[in-house]
Design a protein around this motif. Structure first.
Motif, PDB file in Angstrom:
ATOM      1  N   THR A 100       1.191  -1.475  -0.200  1.00  0.00           N
ATOM      2  CA  THR A 100      -0.189  -0.397  -0.013  1.00  0.00           C
ATOM      3  C   THR A 100       0.578   1.699   0.290  1.00  0.00           C
ATOM      4  OG1 THR A 100      -0.029   0.395   2.684  1.00  0.00           O
ATOM      5  CG2 THR A 100      -1.425  -1.283   1.016  1.00  0.00           C
ATOM      6  N   LYS A 101       0.286   2.618   0.075  1.00  0.00           N
ATOM      7  CA  LYS A 101       0.983   3.138  -0.062  1.00  0.00           C
ATOM      8  C   LYS A 101       1.671   3.624   2.015  1.00  0.00           C
ATOM      9  CE  LYS A 101      -2.012   6.240  -0.959  1.00  0.00           C
ATOM     10  NZ  LYS A 101      -2.832   7.888  -0.993  1.00  0.00           N
ATOM     11  N   GLY A 102       1.360   3.376   2.237  1.00  0.00           N
ATOM     12  CA  GLY A 102       1.421   3.372   3.153  1.00  0.00           C
ATOM     13  C   GLY A 102       0.217   2.601   4.849  1.00  0.00           C
TER      14      GLY A 102
ATOM     15  N   TYR B 198      -2.533 -10.440  -5.579  1.00  0.00           N
ATOM     16  CA  TYR B 198      -1.996  -8.856  -6.859  1.00  0.00           C
ATOM     17  C   TYR B 198      -3.643  -8.618  -6.596  1.00  0.00           C
ATOM     18  CZ  TYR B 198       1.250 -12.036  -7.136  1.00  0.00           C
ATOM     19  OH  TYR B 198       2.915 -12.535  -6.863  1.00  0.00           O
ATOM     20  N   LYS B 199      -5.007  -9.138  -6.330  1.00  0.00           N
ATOM     21  CA  LYS B 199      -6.172  -8.838  -6.700  1.00  0.00           C
ATOM     22  C   LYS B 199      -6.088  -7.559  -5.877  1.00  0.00           C
ATOM     23  CE  LYS B 199      -9.095 -11.377  -3.931  1.00  0.00           C
ATOM     24  NZ  LYS B 199     -10.006 -12.303  -3.537  1.00  0.00           N
ATOM     25  N   PHE B 200      -5.718  -7.576  -5.065  1.00  0.00           N
ATOM     26  CA  PHE B 200      -5.548  -5.811  -3.894  1.00  0.00           C
ATOM     27  C   PHE B 200      -4.693  -4.818  -4.598  1.00  0.00           C
ATOM     28  CE2 PHE B 200      -6.329  -9.321  -1.395  1.00  0.00           C
ATOM     29  CZ  PHE B 200      -7.785  -9.190  -0.821  1.00  0.00           C
ATOM     30  N   GLU B 201      -3.957  -4.836  -5.490  1.00  0.00           N
ATOM     31  CA  GLU B 201      -2.322  -3.801  -5.748  1.00  0.00           C
ATOM     32  C   GLU B 201      -2.639  -3.208  -7.393  1.00  0.00           C
ATOM     33  OE1 GLU B 201       0.906  -5.869  -3.465  1.00  0.00           O
ATOM     34  OE2 GLU B 201       0.829  -5.913  -5.217  1.00  0.00           O
TER      35      GLU B 201
ATOM     36  N   GLN C 296      -9.684  -0.772  -4.060  1.00  0.00           N
ATOM     37  CA  GLN C 296      -9.770  -0.065  -6.017  1.00  0.00           C
ATOM     38  C   GLN C 296      -9.662  -1.446  -6.688  1.00  0.00           C
ATOM     39  OE1 GLN C 296      -7.198   2.812  -5.894  1.00  0.00           O
ATOM     40  NE2 GLN C 296      -5.785   2.039  -4.809  1.00  0.00           N
ATOM     41  N   THR C 297      -9.472  -1.890  -7.751  1.00  0.00           N
ATOM     42  CA  THR C 297      -9.756  -2.132  -8.982  1.00  0.00           C
ATOM     43  C   THR C 297      -9.326  -1.873 -10.178  1.00  0.00           C
ATOM     44  OG1 THR C 297     -12.080  -2.197  -9.619  1.00  0.00           O
ATOM     45  CG2 THR C 297     -11.608  -4.125  -8.320  1.00  0.00           C
ATOM     46  N   GLY C 298      -8.603  -2.442 -10.830  1.00  0.00           N
ATOM     47  CA  GLY C 298      -7.954  -1.551 -12.488  1.00  0.00           C
ATOM     48  C   GLY C 298      -7.397  -2.622 -12.839  1.00  0.00           C
ATOM     49  N   GLY C 299      -6.550  -1.852 -13.697  1.00  0.00           N
ATOM     50  CA  GLY C 299      -4.978  -2.208 -14.514  1.00  0.00           C
ATOM     51  C   GLY C 299      -4.234  -3.292 -13.200  1.00  0.00           C
ATOM     52  N   ALA C 300      -4.015  -4.997 -13.334  1.00  0.00           N
ATOM     53  CA  ALA C 300      -3.229  -5.715 -13.139  1.00  0.00           C
ATOM     54  C   ALA C 300      -3.746  -6.743 -11.645  1.00  0.00           C
ATOM     55  CB  ALA C 300      -1.683  -4.388 -12.213  1.00  0.00           C
TER      56      ALA C 300
END
Length: 394
Positions: free
Chosen positions: A81-83, A258-261, A237-241
């Motif tokens: 995550t970002k932190g 990967y579904k969480f990143e 959140q979802t989208g690429g990768a």
């Protein structure tokens, strides 16, 4: 002893005592950023040419390093995550939102307060706060009362208070919470820089980690998710990768992590996080704890010699941070003066306004050390405080 590993100290004459806000970065971490951007800058988990493959390997190696460092069971339990702030918001909005009651402690950072408010939770209306005594010790009896009254609650507790350095007994808290069917998230923002953590010993269900407070780059962190919750946890959140297959009729997602990143990750930051963890492993927690305990004791003893100092907690149960004020002196005034004497520390509420209000103060002076700090840093601070106090008391 270890300052030579950190370029900041070769380029600055500042006495740096604000490690609770962010730590300095060792050269091996800085070099890893330069190497990525100058030698193999490519996206991960997408292309299959040489540099892209190397970037993916280095990225995934960081996940493995972190997994082993905190003794998680599987790589899949580590989600970048970002932190810590994003990690808590992630779990709050995608998992804990369905819990009737959330229980937090009195010493939480705003990052573990505001997300619950955003869900409409307030005291007695979906949010409960464990009391602390007049020395800020966690009240286990009150905690058990809250667990009894709110079975199967979601418990979200800081490991180490960023404002006061107070250490919560996570193993005891988790054991008690689990006995009442509660799920436990731990805010470990301040943890890895000071103490060895072990997910098998803690047995918590979620553990949020910060990169930049652990000698890694800013903008990167991770959340440990116990394997049993990976299928229940919904993507933030979802989208690429994150996807296995997409058409206009629907999408199927990849497995964890990967579904969480979603999207392009902070690739350089994650690689740097891995290098920082490797560096910490090289230094060793035996060294870290010995050095910090010694410097912390010296700091406490020297501060206690200053007239009118006020401590708010049992500083024998602290690590990293030490928070205080002086009678009749505004903490902001101290901060302004010692900054001019090249001392870097933090004054204010430290993103912990609720406990400050409970104590009847607006903030404190906070000194936060790391293993690269030494007696000379403490002496510089004490001399600056003496000068500032003399000016303010004249």
């Amino acid at each position: 002893m270890f300052k030579k590993d950190f370029p900041y100290f070769s380029n600055s004459d500042i006495t740096y005592l604000d490690n609770g806000a962010t730590t300095q970065k060792p050269k091996v971490v800085i070099d890893s950023q330069i190497d990525y951007y100058t030698k193999y800058c490519a996206n991960t988990h997408r292309s299959n040419f040489g540099d892209a493959n190397k970037a993916t390997r280095e990225f995934e190696n960081a996940r493995k390093i972190l997994k082993e460092f905190i003794n998680a069971s599987k790589n899949e339990e580590i989600i970048f995550t970002k932190g810590v702030t994003e990690s808590i918001n992630f779990i709050a909005s995608s998992f804990a939102v369905d819990f009737e009651t959330v229980i937090i402690s009195s010493l939480e950072h705003h990052s573990n307060v505001v997300p619950w408010h955003m869900q409409g939770r307030t005291i007695g209306k979906g949010l409960e706060v464990v009391k602390c005594d007049d020395r800020l010790n966690f009240d286990m009896e009150h905690f058990e009362e809250l667990l009894k009254a709110n079975p199967k609650a979601f418990v979200s507790i800081t490991h180490i208070s960023n404002a006061f350095g107070e250490i919560h007994d996570i193993k005891a808290i988790t054991k008690l919470a689990h006995s009442y069917g509660a799920v436990v998230l731990v805010d470990g923002a301040q943890s890895l820089a000071h103490l060895k953590v072990d997910m098998q010993e803690f047995d918590c269900d979620f553990f949020a980690m910060s990169g930049h407070k652990t000698f890694a780059p800013t903008g990167v962190g991770a959340i440990y998710v116990k394997e049993q919750y990976l299928n229940e946890l919904k993507p933030y959140q979802t989208g690429g990768a994150t996807i296995h297959e997409v058409d206009f009729y629907g999408s199927t997602l990849l497995d964890s992590p990967y579904k969480f990143e979603a999207g392009t990750q902070n690739i350089a930051g994650v690689i740097g996080f891995g290098k920082a963890i490797e560096y910490l492993s090289h230094v060793g927690y035996a060294n870290i704890e010995t050095i910090e305990n010694d410097v912390y004791k010296y700091l406490r003893n020297e501060l206690e010699k200053l007239d009118g100092i006020i401590f708010y907690n049992d500083i024998d149960n602290c690590v990293g941070s030490l928070s205080f004020n002086f009678e009749g002196i505004v903490h902001d005034d101290i901060g302004i003066l010692i900054d001019k004497m090249k001392i870097a520390l933090r004054v204010g509420h430290h993103c912990a306004q609720p406990i400050m209000k409970q104590l009847g103060i607006k903030g404190t002076i906070r000194v936060s050390i790391a293993f690269y700090n030494n007696y000379k840093d403490v002496d510089n601070l004490i001399n600056a405080l003496k000068r500032a106090l003399n000016m303010l008391r004249d």
